[in-house]
Design a protein around this motif. Structure first.
Motif, PDB file in Angstrom:
ATOM      1  N   PRO A   1       0.249  -1.023  -0.374  1.00 37.00           N
ATOM      2  CA  PRO A   1      -0.146   0.121  -0.119  1.00 37.00           C
ATOM      3  C   PRO A   1       0.854   1.704  -0.022  1.00 37.00           C
ATOM      4  N   ALA A   2       0.111   2.664   0.000  1.00 36.21           N
ATOM      5  CA  ALA A   2       0.631   3.261  -0.675  1.00 36.21           C
ATOM      6  C   ALA A   2       1.781   4.470   0.728  1.00 36.21           C
ATOM      7  N   GLU A   3       0.771   3.727   2.272  1.00 36.65           N
ATOM      8  CA  GLU A   3       1.290   3.908   3.575  1.00 36.65           C
ATOM      9  C   GLU A   3       3.560   3.958   3.866  1.00 36.65           C
ATOM     10  N   TRP A   4       3.078   1.737   3.243  1.00 37.87           N
ATOM     11  CA  TRP A   4       4.181   1.723   2.726  1.00 37.87           C
ATOM     12  C   TRP A   4       5.079   1.960   2.454  1.00 37.87           C
ATOM     13  N   TRP A   5       5.121   2.355   1.009  1.00 37.02           N
ATOM     14  CA  TRP A   5       5.903   2.680   0.425  1.00 37.02           C
ATOM     15  C   TRP A   5       6.251   4.315   1.058  1.00 37.02           C
ATOM     16  N   ALA A   6       5.096   5.143   1.398  1.00 42.98           N
ATOM     17  CA  ALA A   6       6.354   6.546   1.923  1.00 42.98           C
ATOM     18  C   ALA A   6       6.741   5.886   2.955  1.00 42.98           C
TER      19      ALA A   6
ATOM     20  N   SER B   1      -6.059  18.790   1.015  1.00 45.07           N
ATOM     21  CA  SER B   1      -7.362  17.943   1.439  1.00 45.07           C
ATOM     22  C   SER B   1      -7.493  16.840   2.387  1.00 45.07           C
ATOM     23  N   SER B   2      -6.062  16.230   2.267  1.00 46.48           N
ATOM     24  CA  SER B   2      -5.484  15.009   2.783  1.00 46.48           C
ATOM     25  C   SER B   2      -3.826  15.254   3.306  1.00 46.48           C
ATOM     26  N   TYR B   3      -3.682  14.536   4.330  1.00 48.29           N
ATOM     27  CA  TYR B   3      -2.326  14.355   4.379  1.00 48.29           C
ATOM     28  C   TYR B   3      -2.265  12.651   3.843  1.00 48.29           C
ATOM     29  N   ALA B   4      -3.139  11.887   3.767  1.00 50.43           N
ATOM     30  CA  ALA B   4      -2.415  10.679   2.717  1.00 50.43           C
ATOM     31  C   ALA B   4      -1.814  10.566   2.063  1.00 50.43           C
TER      32      ALA B   4
ATOM     33  N   ALA C   1       4.590   2.696 -14.736  1.00 54.83           N
ATOM     34  CA  ALA C   1       5.454   3.835 -13.566  1.00 54.83           C
ATOM     35  C   ALA C   1       4.240   3.261 -12.539  1.00 54.83           C
ATOM     36  N   LYS C   2       5.070   4.021 -11.586  1.00 52.28           N
ATOM     37  CA  LYS C   2       4.230   3.991 -10.198  1.00 52.28           C
ATOM     38  C   LYS C   2       4.743   5.334  -9.235  1.00 52.28           C
ATOM     39  N   VAL C   3       4.155   6.080  -8.916  1.00 47.90           N
ATOM     40  CA  VAL C   3       3.948   7.323  -8.251  1.00 47.90           C
ATOM     41  C   VAL C   3       2.884   7.617  -7.223  1.00 47.90           C
ATOM     42  N   LEU C   4       4.481   8.021  -6.021  1.00 44.04           N
ATOM     43  CA  LEU C   4       3.618   8.064  -5.130  1.00 44.04           C
ATOM     44  C   LEU C   4       4.039   9.372  -4.349  1.00 44.04           C
ATOM     45  N   THR C   5       2.798  10.024  -4.020  1.00 45.20           N
ATOM     46  CA  THR C   5       2.859  10.952  -3.467  1.00 45.20           C
ATOM     47  C   THR C   5       2.729  11.334  -1.805  1.00 45.20           C
ATOM     48  N   PHE C   6       3.628  11.590  -0.858  1.00 46.82           N
ATOM     49  CA  PHE C   6       3.314  11.790   0.619  1.00 46.82           C
ATOM     50  C   PHE C   6       3.962  13.536   0.931  1.00 46.82           C
ATOM     51  N   TYR C   7       3.601  13.868   2.038  1.00 49.25           N
ATOM     52  CA  TYR C   7       4.414  14.427   2.890  1.00 49.25           C
ATOM     53  C   TYR C   7       5.145  14.611   3.821  1.00 49.25           C
TER      54      TYR C   7
ATOM     55  N   THR D   1       6.872  13.516  -3.786  1.00 50.93           N
ATOM     56  CA  THR D   1       6.614  13.066  -5.118  1.00 50.93           C
ATOM     57  C   THR D   1       7.511  11.680  -5.400  1.00 50.93           C
ATOM     58  N   ALA D   2       7.587  10.462  -5.486  1.00 54.48           N
ATOM     59  CA  ALA D   2       8.366   9.510  -5.614  1.00 54.48           C
ATOM     60  C   ALA D   2       8.430   8.593  -7.242  1.00 54.48           C
TER      61      ALA D   2
END
Length: 182
Positions: A91-96, A127-130, A139-145, A158-159
């Motif tokens: 999931p995205a959280e694991w990638w982050a 609106s979200s920090y998730a 490709a896969k694009v991850l965005t997080f704070y 952005t990774a």
């Protein structure tokens, strides 16, 4: 690396931390970060008891037994290796978490335990920090704070992991003016 037993793995991680940081063996503590363990990857965090304020060192043991350091040279190469080995269905959280720990983005991933960062994110217009993980062609694009507590700075990260397994990471300092335009 010989990963036959947990003791062998901890010894290898300990030896790597001693080599990488020059810490004394009697000062380090190796802890498992089991919440991140996934698809054969095992994660560890090493701290120096004599330097309480120092950032811990992160390590991952990949399914093939190789050891990856969060401080290794090459920028995103540690994160690349972990994502390629174990991130296929993660999931995205694991990638982050992996990118935060192994690609030197500065700070830690923002979650519900970072109210000041969340306020900055909301003030910027988001609106979200998730974390989000989206396909972009092959490709896969991850965005997080990410939040750097020492500098009171929040970054939008952005990774992108391309089809060849190359990871590129971009981060920008969060500001209400810059983010409102997005």
């Amino acid at each position: 690396m010989d990963a036959n037993t947990s003791a062998d793995v901890v010894a290898e991680v300990s030896a790597a931390a001693l080599r990488d940081h020059g810490w004394s063996k009697d000062q380090i503590e190796v802890g498992s970060t089991q919440a991140l363990d996934l698809a054969g990857c095992r994660f560890f965090r090493v701290s120096n008891r004599a330097r309480a304020g120092q950032q811990p060192a992160d390590y991952a043991v990949l399914p093939d037994g190789s050891l990856v350091s969060g401080t290794q040279a090459g920028g995103a190469s540690g994160a690349e290796a972990v994502l390629r080995s174990c991130g296929q269905n993660a999931p995205a959280e694991w990638w982050a978490q992996v990118v935060s720990r192994f690609a030197s983005v500065g700070g830690v991933m923002v979650d519900e335990n970072a109210p000041s960062a969340i306020r900055r994110i909301r003030k910027s217009g988001a609106s979200s920090y998730a974390p989000t993980l989206q396909p972009d062609g092959n490709a896969k694009v991850l965005t997080f704070y990410s939040n750097d507590y020492e500098r009171s700075t929040t970054y939008r990260v952005t990774a992108t992991l391309d089809a060849a397994g190359k990871l590129s990471v971009d981060k920008t300092v969060l500001s209400a003016k810059a983010e409102a335009a997005h």
